[in-house]
Write an enzyme that holds these catalytic residues in place. Structure first.
Site, PDB file in Angstrom:
ATOM      1  N   SER A   1      -6.435  25.012  -7.972  1.00 10.31           N
ATOM      2  CA  SER A   1      -6.876  23.640  -7.752  1.00 10.31           C
ATOM      3  C   SER A   1      -7.663  23.537  -6.451  1.00 10.31           C
ATOM      4  O   SER A   1      -7.408  24.294  -5.496  1.00 10.31           O
ATOM      5  CB  SER A   1      -5.627  22.750  -7.664  1.00 10.31           C
ATOM      6  OG  SER A   1      -5.942  21.489  -7.158  1.00 10.31           O
TER       7      SER A   1
ATOM      8  N   TYR B   1       3.520  20.572  -4.148  1.00  9.21           N
ATOM      9  CA  TYR B   1       2.702  20.951  -5.310  1.00  9.21           C
ATOM     10  C   TYR B   1       1.517  21.814  -4.872  1.00  9.21           C
ATOM     11  O   TYR B   1       1.286  22.897  -5.406  1.00  9.21           O
ATOM     12  CB  TYR B   1       2.181  19.703  -6.049  1.00  9.21           C
ATOM     13  CG  TYR B   1       1.045  20.039  -6.978  1.00  9.21           C
ATOM     14  CD1 TYR B   1       1.284  20.772  -8.132  1.00  9.21           C
ATOM     15  CD2 TYR B   1      -0.277  19.701  -6.669  1.00  9.21           C
ATOM     16  CE1 TYR B   1       0.239  21.147  -8.961  1.00  9.21           C
ATOM     17  CE2 TYR B   1      -1.320  20.071  -7.491  1.00  9.21           C
ATOM     18  CZ  TYR B   1      -1.063  20.794  -8.647  1.00  9.21           C
ATOM     19  OH  TYR B   1      -2.100  21.181  -9.451  1.00  9.21           O
TER      20      TYR B   1
ATOM     21  N   LYS C   1       0.248  26.168  -5.336  1.00 15.40           N
ATOM     22  CA  LYS C   1      -1.039  26.758  -5.752  1.00 15.40           C
ATOM     23  C   LYS C   1      -1.484  27.798  -4.731  1.00 15.40           C
ATOM     24  O   LYS C   1      -1.928  28.884  -5.086  1.00 15.40           O
ATOM     25  CB  LYS C   1      -2.116  25.670  -5.891  1.00 15.40           C
ATOM     26  CG  LYS C   1      -1.854  24.669  -6.996  1.00 15.40           C
ATOM     27  CD  LYS C   1      -1.867  25.318  -8.357  1.00 15.40           C
ATOM     28  CE  LYS C   1      -1.561  24.365  -9.478  1.00 15.40           C
ATOM     29  NZ  LYS C   1      -1.236  25.021 -10.750  1.00 15.40           N
TER      30      LYS C   1
HETATM   31  P1  NAD Z   1       0.004  19.277 -18.182  1.00  9.94           P
HETATM   32  O1  NAD Z   1       1.291  18.852 -17.574  1.00  9.94           O
HETATM   33  O2  NAD Z   1      -0.622  18.413 -19.199  1.00  9.94           O
HETATM   34  O3  NAD Z   1       0.185  20.740 -18.844  1.00  9.94           O
HETATM   35  C1  NAD Z   1       1.088  21.681 -18.355  1.00  9.94           C
HETATM   36  C2  NAD Z   1       1.874  22.206 -19.551  1.00  9.94           C
HETATM   37  O4  NAD Z   1       2.774  23.210 -19.086  1.00  9.94           O
HETATM   38  C3  NAD Z   1       2.719  21.132 -20.228  1.00  9.94           C
HETATM   39  O5  NAD Z   1       2.527  21.213 -21.627  1.00  9.94           O
HETATM   40  C4  NAD Z   1       4.158  21.490 -19.852  1.00  9.94           C
HETATM   41  O6  NAD Z   1       5.068  21.130 -20.863  1.00  9.94           O
HETATM   42  C5  NAD Z   1       4.047  22.986 -19.675  1.00  9.94           C
HETATM   43  N1  NAD Z   1       5.016  23.577 -18.726  1.00  9.94           N
HETATM   44  C6  NAD Z   1       5.332  23.160 -17.478  1.00  9.94           C
HETATM   45  N2  NAD Z   1       6.241  23.979 -16.936  1.00  9.94           N
HETATM   46  C7  NAD Z   1       6.501  24.941 -17.856  1.00  9.94           C
HETATM   47  C8  NAD Z   1       7.354  26.077 -17.878  1.00  9.94           C
HETATM   48  N3  NAD Z   1       8.137  26.379 -16.842  1.00  9.94           N
HETATM   49  N4  NAD Z   1       7.346  26.862 -18.970  1.00  9.94           N
HETATM   50  C9  NAD Z   1       6.575  26.567 -20.046  1.00  9.94           C
HETATM   51  N5  NAD Z   1       5.761  25.502 -20.072  1.00  9.94           N
HETATM   52  C10 NAD Z   1       5.717  24.700 -18.997  1.00  9.94           C
HETATM   53  O7  NAD Z   1      -1.004  19.570 -16.988  1.00  9.94           O
HETATM   54  P2  NAD Z   1      -2.567  19.884 -17.008  1.00  9.94           P
HETATM   55  O8  NAD Z   1      -3.271  18.740 -16.409  1.00  9.94           O
HETATM   56  O9  NAD Z   1      -2.981  20.385 -18.334  1.00  9.94           O
HETATM   57  O10 NAD Z   1      -2.616  21.054 -15.935  1.00  9.94           O
HETATM   58  C11 NAD Z   1      -2.503  22.412 -16.307  1.00  9.94           C
HETATM   59  C12 NAD Z   1      -2.498  23.250 -15.058  1.00  9.94           C
HETATM   60  O11 NAD Z   1      -3.689  23.012 -14.304  1.00  9.94           O
HETATM   61  C13 NAD Z   1      -1.326  22.956 -14.107  1.00  9.94           C
HETATM   62  O12 NAD Z   1      -0.873  24.172 -13.564  1.00  9.94           O
HETATM   63  C14 NAD Z   1      -1.957  22.104 -13.043  1.00  9.94           C
HETATM   64  O13 NAD Z   1      -1.306  22.249 -11.798  1.00  9.94           O
HETATM   65  C15 NAD Z   1      -3.358  22.683 -12.981  1.00  9.94           C
HETATM   66  N6  NAD Z   1      -4.338  21.711 -12.447  1.00  9.94           N
HETATM   67  C16 NAD Z   1      -4.417  20.487 -13.033  1.00  9.94           C
HETATM   68  C17 NAD Z   1      -5.298  19.548 -12.513  1.00  9.94           C
HETATM   69  C18 NAD Z   1      -5.368  18.163 -13.094  1.00  9.94           C
HETATM   70  O14 NAD Z   1      -5.823  17.266 -12.400  1.00  9.94           O
HETATM   71  N7  NAD Z   1      -4.969  17.939 -14.339  1.00  9.94           N
HETATM   72  C19 NAD Z   1      -6.124  19.883 -11.420  1.00  9.94           C
HETATM   73  C20 NAD Z   1      -6.016  21.156 -10.874  1.00  9.94           C
HETATM   74  C21 NAD Z   1      -5.116  22.072 -11.406  1.00  9.94           C
HETATM   75  C1  WQD Z   2      -8.698  10.227  -7.411  1.00 10.34           C
HETATM   76  C2  WQD Z   2      -9.149   9.057  -6.530  1.00 10.34           C
HETATM   77  C3  WQD Z   2      -7.338   7.992  -5.352  1.00 10.34           C
HETATM   78  C4  WQD Z   2      -5.276   6.322  -8.796  1.00 10.34           C
HETATM   79  C5  WQD Z   2      -5.015  14.915  -7.711  1.00 10.34           C
HETATM   80  C6  WQD Z   2      -4.231  16.016  -7.031  1.00 10.34           C
HETATM   81  C7  WQD Z   2      -5.027  17.278  -7.062  1.00 10.34           C
HETATM   82  C8  WQD Z   2      -5.492  17.613  -8.474  1.00 10.34           C
HETATM   83  C9  WQD Z   2      -6.122  16.472  -9.174  1.00 10.34           C
HETATM   84  C10 WQD Z   2      -3.993  19.130  -9.464  1.00 10.34           C
HETATM   85  C11 WQD Z   2      -8.434   9.042  -5.185  1.00 10.34           C
HETATM   86  C12 WQD Z   2      -7.977   7.041  -6.331  1.00 10.34           C
HETATM   87  C13 WQD Z   2      -6.186   6.993  -8.007  1.00 10.34           C
HETATM   88  C14 WQD Z   2      -5.208   4.913  -8.716  1.00 10.34           C
HETATM   89  C15 WQD Z   2      -6.957   4.935  -7.079  1.00 10.34           C
HETATM   90  N1  WQD Z   2      -4.412  17.974  -9.314  1.00 10.34           N
HETATM   91  N2  WQD Z   2      -7.006   6.325  -7.165  1.00 10.34           N
HETATM   92  N3  WQD Z   2      -6.059   4.273  -7.865  1.00 10.34           N
HETATM   93  O1  WQD Z   2      -5.865  12.689  -5.704  1.00 10.34           O
HETATM   94  O2  WQD Z   2      -8.197  13.603  -6.151  1.00 10.34           O
HETATM   95  O3  WQD Z   2      -6.247  14.767  -7.033  1.00 10.34           O
HETATM   96  O4  WQD Z   2      -5.283  15.310  -9.059  1.00 10.34           O
HETATM   97  O5  WQD Z   2      -4.216  20.086  -8.794  1.00 10.34           O
HETATM   98  O6  WQD Z   2      -4.222  18.269  -6.532  1.00 10.34           O
HETATM   99  O7  WQD Z   2      -3.992  15.627  -5.684  1.00 10.34           O
HETATM  100  O8  WQD Z   2      -6.886  12.636  -8.041  1.00 10.34           O
HETATM  101  O9  WQD Z   2      -6.999  10.991  -9.853  1.00 10.34           O
HETATM  102  O10 WQD Z   2      -5.040  10.923  -8.260  1.00 10.34           O
HETATM  103  O11 WQD Z   2      -7.278  10.246  -7.453  1.00 10.34           O
HETATM  104  O12 WQD Z   2      -7.696   4.330  -6.309  1.00 10.34           O
HETATM  105  O13 WQD Z   2      -4.381   4.264  -9.371  1.00 10.34           O
HETATM  106  O14 WQD Z   2      -8.762   7.831  -7.186  1.00 10.34           O
HETATM  107  O15 WQD Z   2      -6.985   7.350  -4.160  1.00 10.34           O
HETATM  108  O16 WQD Z   2      -9.369   8.591  -4.250  1.00 10.34           O
HETATM  109  P1  WQD Z   2      -6.806  13.360  -6.600  1.00 10.34           P
HETATM  110  P2  WQD Z   2      -6.485  11.186  -8.483  1.00 10.34           P
END
Ligand code: NAD
Ligand code: WQD
Length: 339
Positions: free
Chosen positions: A125, A150, A154
């Site tokens: 991330s 969290y 990463k």
């Molecule tokens: P999500 O929660 O929709 O998907 C994660 C999946 O993993 C879920 O289906 C959950 O049931 C499963 N899971 C969690 N822990 C588990 C375990 N111990 N064993 C087996 N399955 C497990 O999340 P997402 O948004 O699809 O994110 C996927 C990955 O990408 C995560 O690692 C997240 O940290 C990373 N990521 C997400 C974002 C974002 O904003 N969505 C941004 C950066 C990184």
């Molecule tokens: C985006 C912008 C908020 C909700 C997070 C994690 C990051 C990554 C992605 C996994 C910000 C604003 C949000 C609301 C708002 N995940 N906001 N009202 O914070 O950039 O990233 O998700 O790795 O690690 O920190 O994403 O969608 O939460 O926020 O004003 O109800 O929207 O303040 O500026 P963020 P976000």
């Protein structure tokens, strides 16, 4: 064709990636414990791909369950999406986050080594960059101590992968640093379905649009940005999914650690998002300004040039498409997979 184990494949990004993998000719096996997803997604993935995608229920912290998968299928590579991802929850439950994310990844890598499966792609991330010193962020920008458990999981997993790659050089370790994934598959059959009140901007917007929530709270309008609201690099989840296919095509069976930013390279403010979303739904989306949210960085967007140069991958979908596809998913499934 190569068989790819997709841990966390029932989740938001994982489900979209399975579809792109299958489209690209890979065989996928999904492994998930449904801690943050629903079994209904599996049938939707099958509907979209026209194939029956094998699924095994399990937890990446369970060596036995992982060994069962690796004994059943000849796995060539793993994409690990399995992780807990809520920033605020991680502050309250740090041990659960280290256990699920770090111990889970450790067990998974250990079983991969046991079965001589050396291709690993990790969902990292942009959070590893912390509060950026400057934008756009390149892969050379400093990785910082995260401001929440969290984010630190990463950072820690990235280091664990790099150390293991040095010790076992057969490994191809791909660390993909996602920016802000939004949007949904164009079919409207799969999308983001968070439990409870969404923490993230786009699912909050979609739930306001369908009347599940009354209005959006914009966290802070006095930041040093053009309109005072925070700036992020929102990327369509289908573009992101295709980035995984490009990474697999390029890195499979190579030795080394490969790090890529997956973003568009364009920063949009929260107000830009509200505007794009209002356009997608054909009316003004209600919002109010609220105090800043603790821990928010001011602006964060990628320099995605390395991924384009080395993987031949580039995000193509526009902000309007991100908003329209997110809304389409929520409109067709106002209660997510519970509909
Ligand atoms: P999500 O929660 O929709 O998907 C994660 C999946 O993993 C879920 O289906 C959950 O049931 C499963 N899971 C969690 N822990 C588990 C375990 N111990 N064993 C087996 N399955 C497990 O999340 P997402 O948004 O699809 O994110 C996927 C990955 O990408 C995560 O690692 C997240 O940290 C990373 N990521 C997400 C974002 C974002 O904003 N969505 C941004 C950066 C990184
Ligand atoms: C985006 C912008 C908020 C909700 C997070 C994690 C990051 C990554 C992605 C996994 C910000 C604003 C949000 C609301 C708002 N995940 N906001 N009202 O914070 O950039 O990233 O998700 O790795 O690690 O920190 O994403 O969608 O939460 O926020 O004003 O109800 O929207 O303040 O500026 P963020 P976000």
């Amino acid at each position: 064709m190569s068989v790819i184990l997709v841990t966390g494949g029932a989740g938001y990004i994982g489900s979209h990636t399975v579809i792109e993998l299958v489209k690209a000719g890979y065989d996928a096996v999904i492994f998930d414990n449904f801690s943050n997803s629903k079994p209904a997604v599996l049938e939707r993935i099958n509907r979209i791909t026209g194939k029956h995608i094998p699924f095994m229920a399990g937890d990446i912290r369970s060596r036995e369950q992982l060994e069962a998968v690796f004994s059943t299928y000849k796995i060539d590579g793993v994409i690990n999406f399995a992780g807990l991802k809520a920033v605020g929850e991680s502050v309250k439950k740090p041990l659960e986050y280290y256990d699920n994310n770090v111990s889970g990844a450790r067990t998974l890598l250990s079983v991969m080594r046991e079965f001589k499966c050396y291709n690993f792609i990790f969902s990292s991330s942009a959070t590893v960059y912390g509060e950026p010193d400057s934008v756009p962020l390149t892969e050379e920008s400093p990785v910082k101590r995260a401001n929440c458990p969290y984010g630190q999981t990463k950072v820690d997993i990235e280091y664990m992968c790099q150390e293991l790659q040095k010790a076992v050089p057969e490994f191809s370790m791909v660390l993909l640093r996602y920016f802000n994934p939004v949007g949904a598959h164009e079919s409207g059959l799969i999308g983001e379905d968070p439990r409870g009140i969404p923490n993230n901007l786009m699912p909050y917007l979609t739930q306001v649009a369908v009347g599940r929530l009354p209005y959006l709270n914009i966290f802070g309008n006095d930041y040093p940005t053009p309109d005072g609201t925070c700036v992020r690099d929102y990327i369509h989840v289908v573009d992101l999914a295709k980035g995984h296919v490009a990474a697999l095509n390029h890195c499979l069976n190579k030795s080394g650690t490969f790090i890529y930013n997956l973003g568009t390279g364009v920063g949009y403010s929260v107000l830009d998002m509200v505007k794009a979303f209002s356009k997608a739904i054909g009316r003004e989306l209600p919002y109010k300004f609220a105090p800043r949210r603790a821990g928010d960085v001011v602006q964060c967007y990628a320099d995605p040039a390395k991924a384009q140069r080395e993987l031949g991958w580039k995000a193509l979908k526009t902000l309007d498409e991100m908003a329209a596809d997110s809304y389409n998913w929520q409109k067709n499934n106002p209660n997510g997979y519970d509909d």
